[in-house]
Write an enzyme that holds these catalytic residues in place. Sequence first.
Site, PDB file in Angstrom:
ATOM      1  N   ALA A 125       0.803  -1.227   0.000  1.00 31.54           N
ATOM      2  CA  ALA A 125       0.000   0.000   0.000  1.00 31.54           C
ATOM      3  C   ALA A 125       0.833   1.273   0.000  1.00 31.54           C
ATOM      4  O   ALA A 125       0.274   2.365   0.100  1.00 31.54           O
ATOM      5  CB  ALA A 125      -0.923   0.011   1.222  1.00 31.54           C
ATOM      6  N   GLY A 137       1.589   3.038  -5.914  1.00 29.46           N
ATOM      7  CA  GLY A 137       0.920   2.330  -6.998  1.00 29.46           C
ATOM      8  C   GLY A 137      -0.533   1.987  -6.731  1.00 29.46           C
ATOM      9  O   GLY A 137      -1.298   2.783  -6.171  1.00 29.46           O
ATOM     10  N   ILE A 138      -0.913   0.778  -7.140  1.00 28.97           N
ATOM     11  CA  ILE A 138      -2.302   0.337  -7.033  1.00 28.97           C
ATOM     12  C   ILE A 138      -2.776   0.330  -5.591  1.00 28.97           C
ATOM     13  O   ILE A 138      -3.898   0.737  -5.285  1.00 28.97           O
ATOM     14  CB  ILE A 138      -2.459  -1.066  -7.659  1.00 28.97           C
ATOM     15  CG1 ILE A 138      -2.210  -0.993  -9.165  1.00 28.97           C
ATOM     16  CG2 ILE A 138      -3.850  -1.636  -7.379  1.00 28.97           C
ATOM     17  CD1 ILE A 138      -2.087  -2.352  -9.822  1.00 28.97           C
ATOM     18  N   SER A 152      -3.126 -11.096 -12.560  1.00 25.51           N
ATOM     19  CA  SER A 152      -2.668 -10.527 -13.826  1.00 25.51           C
ATOM     20  C   SER A 152      -3.010 -11.475 -14.956  1.00 25.51           C
ATOM     21  O   SER A 152      -3.085 -12.692 -14.761  1.00 25.51           O
ATOM     22  CB  SER A 152      -1.149 -10.317 -13.791  1.00 25.51           C
ATOM     23  OG  SER A 152      -0.650  -9.990 -15.073  1.00 25.51           O
ATOM     24  N   TYR A 188       7.109 -15.272 -13.122  1.00 27.25           N
ATOM     25  CA  TYR A 188       6.054 -14.321 -12.775  1.00 27.25           C
ATOM     26  C   TYR A 188       4.697 -14.860 -13.220  1.00 27.25           C
ATOM     27  O   TYR A 188       3.707 -14.785 -12.475  1.00 27.25           O
ATOM     28  CB  TYR A 188       6.325 -12.967 -13.429  1.00 27.25           C
ATOM     29  CG  TYR A 188       5.276 -11.930 -13.103  1.00 27.25           C
ATOM     30  CD1 TYR A 188       5.207 -11.371 -11.833  1.00 27.25           C
ATOM     31  CD2 TYR A 188       4.346 -11.525 -14.065  1.00 27.25           C
ATOM     32  CE1 TYR A 188       4.247 -10.419 -11.525  1.00 27.25           C
ATOM     33  CE2 TYR A 188       3.380 -10.575 -13.766  1.00 27.25           C
ATOM     34  CZ  TYR A 188       3.332 -10.033 -12.501  1.00 27.25           C
ATOM     35  OH  TYR A 188       2.361  -9.104 -12.189  1.00 27.25           O
TER      36      TYR A 188
END
Length: 258
Positions: free
Chosen positions: A5, A8-9, A124, A150
């Site tokens: 946190a 970014g997002i 993702s 990833y």
Amino acid sequence: MITGASAGIGAAAATGLSRLGHRVVLVGRDEGRLKSVADGLSGSKADVLTCDYTSLDDVRRLAELLRERYERIGVLANNAGVMSPRRQITVDGHELMIQVNHLAPFLLTDYLTDRVDRVVTTCSRAGRSGRLDPADLSRERRRWNGWLQYGDTKQANALFTVGLAKRGVSATCFHPGVIRTGFAADTWLMRLFLATPGYAKPPEHGARTLVHLATQEDGTSGAGGYFAENKQERVPAGMSDPDLAERLWTASARAVSG
């Protein structure tokens, strides 16, 4: 509660949820950056907690602290993540990305499941390329490449969501899009995305679906599902197969035991 946190997002989602009147708990590695995000929120005061996902003992410490402080957690947002083009091994003996992106949130969520109303995990579309082997999570016996690993970790996020839903948890995951942050900034692929006009979006765009799943009925009615742009999407069998999800669950539980 939002992990990852400090920027970014995660920071954008905290801002959005605070504006809606929700109390937020910000989790990340850098206390100073977390406090900066907390100071900029317009709603009620945010709590700030630090945790380093490269240490499973630190995840356990965070989990115990959360259990001491909060009787209920409305939403656990598993948002922390990393992409490394260089193979790295954590102090726990796991490849860095599988630990930070999957094993650490698996462990934290497992500790807190009885206190959490819903779980939202940042996934993702890279999970579609995953070739996850529950018996070889760190790719010790297979070809290793940063983007291959990833993809495995993002496939794991989707399968973990399936496993949670099977256990009665209101769990969803989502694709935020390609976001203009410091994520994977030293890889040629991300440099290409960032250089393409209009392709990469601001963090606020990536946070929209997280906020949606944290606050709307989709976050419970779509349990086990994968979302993008606030809508549930079909995914390949590799991201939704319940048998593979169970094998991953067993392997993950073994990997974080101790």
